[in-house]
Design an enzyme around this catalytic site. Structure first.
Site, mmCIF file in Angstrom:
data_model
loop_
_atom_site.group_PDB
_atom_site.id
_atom_site.type_symbol
_atom_site.label_atom_id
_atom_site.label_comp_id
_atom_site.label_asym_id
_atom_site.label_seq_id
_atom_site.Cartn_x
_atom_site.Cartn_y
_atom_site.Cartn_z
ATOM 1 N N HIS A 110 5.827 -3.707 -2.745
ATOM 2 C CA HIS A 110 5.291 -3.028 -1.570
ATOM 3 C C HIS A 110 5.437 -3.846 -0.273
ATOM 4 C CE1 HIS A 110 3.270 -0.301 -4.415
ATOM 5 N NE2 HIS A 110 2.715 -1.344 -4.998
HETATM 6 O O1 RIB Z 1 -1.096 -0.357 -2.751
HETATM 7 C C1 RIB Z 1 -0.348 -1.543 -2.658
HETATM 8 C C2 RIB Z 1 -0.965 -2.485 -1.687
HETATM 9 O O2 RIB Z 1 -2.263 -2.872 -2.150
HETATM 10 C C3 RIB Z 1 -0.180 -3.797 -1.539
HETATM 11 O O3 RIB Z 1 -0.371 -4.319 -0.261
HETATM 12 C C4 RIB Z 1 -0.831 -4.690 -2.549
HETATM 13 O O4 RIB Z 1 -0.690 -6.082 -2.227
HETATM 14 C C5 RIB Z 1 -2.268 -4.273 -2.412
HETATM 15 O O5 RIB Z 1 -2.817 -4.970 -1.300
#
Ligand code: RIB
Ligand code: CA
Length: 313
Positions: free
Chosen positions: A243
Site C-alpha cells: 500500500h
Molecule cells: O489499509 C492499509 C493501510 O493501513 C496501510 O497504510 C497500512 O500500513 C495500514 O496503516
C-alpha cells in the site's frame, strides 16, 4: 525538476517502512523534511520507535523523527497486530534505535515547517490514520492554504474495505480526521485499496528483492515475507498489497499510476459504515472534486522502481 519537499506521516508498519526506504533512497527527487509518527498499525510508542529503526536501517540517523497523536480525534484506537505483528514491524530483527526522537510534538513540527517553508512548497505524505494532519489543519488555519498538496494512502470503493466490509484501515481508525482533510480545500491525491491491491509482493518480485543481497534488501524481504501472510491467506493471492510505497513512487514516477478527479466524502456517523469513503465518479452529488483518486497502477513498473532504488541503500 525541483525536489519534492515532503513530511512523511506514518504508522510503521512494514509497508510504511518500505515507503520510507524508497523516499530515503531517492534524494534526487525527494527531500524528506521530517517523519512524524502516529498511532495506527501499532500504538504510538511503537510506531515512533519503528520509524527511527527504519531510518537507521537506511543509514540515515540524521532524519528528524517526531511522535504525534496517540489516539484518534474522537474514537478509541484500533491497531492491526494481526497484520503487522505485535511490534508493528515484525519480520527482521532491527536494533533499538540510537538516534534520538525529536522533543517537539509532530503536530507542532508540521505547523512550524509548513509556515517556515515557502508557500506551496511542502507536500504531506500521510501513510496512516490522519490524526496528526487533521490536528495541524485544525490548530493552525494557515496550514491548509500553504500546503502544496496531501498525497495519502487511504480509502476504498470498488475493492470494499479491509477493516470493515466498506472501510479501509487508515480512514476507519480516524474517520473524523479524514473528514477534516477531505474538506480542508487542500489538493488531495489518494491511493485507495482500489489501486494498492494491484501491487502485490508476488514470489517473483520478492525473489528480485532478495537477490539484491544487501542488509537493507534482506531486512525488506523479511518485513514483506512476514507482512504478506495475512493478505495471502485472506485473498488467496500470490503476495500481499504494498500500500504505502505507492505514495512515494507516484512522487518519483507519476506515470506509473492513473486516477480521476472526483469528490470523495467519508462516513463519520453510521455505526454500520463508519470510515467508508464515498467516491462520486459521475458528479451525482455536485460536491467539489476534492481528490485525485487513483485507480490503476503499473505494478511491474512500480516494483522495478522499488527494487532499483533499494539497491542504492
Ligand atoms: O489499509 C492499509 C493501510 O493501513 C496501510 O497504510 C497500512 O500500513 C495500514 O496503516
Ligand atoms: Ca501505514
Amino acid at each position: 525538476m525541483p525536489r519534492e519537499k515532503i513530511i512523511i506521516d506514518t504508522d510503521p508498519g512494514q509497508d510504511d517502512a518500505v515507503a520510507i526506504l524508497l523516499a530515503l533512497a531517492s534524494p534526487e527527487e525527494i527531500e524528506v523534511l521530517g517523519i512524524t509518527a502516529v498511532a495506527g498499525n501499532a500504538p504510538l510508542h511503537m510506531t515512533e520507535v519503528n520509524a527511527r529503526k527504519v531510518c537507521e536501517l537506511a543509514g540515515r540517523p540524521d532524519v528528524k523523527v517526531y511522535a504525534g497523536c496517540d489516539k484518534p480525534l474522537f474514537l478509541e484506537l484500533h491497531t492491526a497486530p494481526e497484520v503487522h505483528g505485535p511490534t508493528g514491524l515484525n519480520g527482521p530483527i532491527l536494533p533499538e534505535p540510537a538516534m534520538p526522537l525529536q522533543p517537539e510534538h509532530a503536530v507542532d513540527f508540521i505547523i512550524d515547517t509548513v509556515l517556515a517553508e515557502p508557500p506551496g512548497s511542502v507536500t504531506l505524505c500521510p501513510l496512516g490514520p490522519l490524526t496528526n494532519v487533521a490536528r495541524a489543519i485544525m490548530r493552525e488555519p494557515r496550514v491548509a492554504g500553504r500546503l502544496k498538496r496531501i498525497v495519502l494512502m487511504g480509502g476504498a470503493q470498488t475493492e470494499g474495505g479491509n477493516s470493515s466490509p466498506v472501510a479501509e484501515f487508515n480512514i476507519f481508525v480516524d474517520p473524523h480526521a479524514a473528514d477534516v482533510v477531505l474538506k480542508s480545500g487542500v489538493e488531495v491525491v489518494m491511493f485507495p485499496l482500489d489501486v494498492t491491491h494491484q501491487v502485490l509482493t508476488s514470489r517473483v518480485r520478492m525473489d528480485a528483492i532478495a537477490a539484491i543481497g544487501t542488509p537493507v534488501a534482506k531486512a525488506t524481504y523479511e518485513m514483506l515475507d512476514y507482512y504478506r501472510q495475512y493478505d495471502e491467506k485472506k485473498y488467496g493471492t500470490d503476495g500481499g498489497p504494498l500500500h504505502d510505497p505507492c505514495v512515494i513512487a507516484w512522487l518519483i514516477r507519476p506515470e506509473l499510476f492513473q486516477g480521476q478527479h472526483v469528490n470523495v466524502a467519508v462516513e463519520t456517523g453510521s455505526a454500520l459504515t463508519i470510515g467508508q469513503t464515498v467516491v462520486d465518479y459521475f458528479d451525482k452529488t455536485g460536491r467539489p472534486r476534492n481528490a485525485l483518486y487513483m485507480r490503476k497502477a503499473d505494478a511491474d513498473g512500480f516494483f522495478a522502481l522499488l527494487t532499483e532504488r533499494l539497491t542504492r541503500l
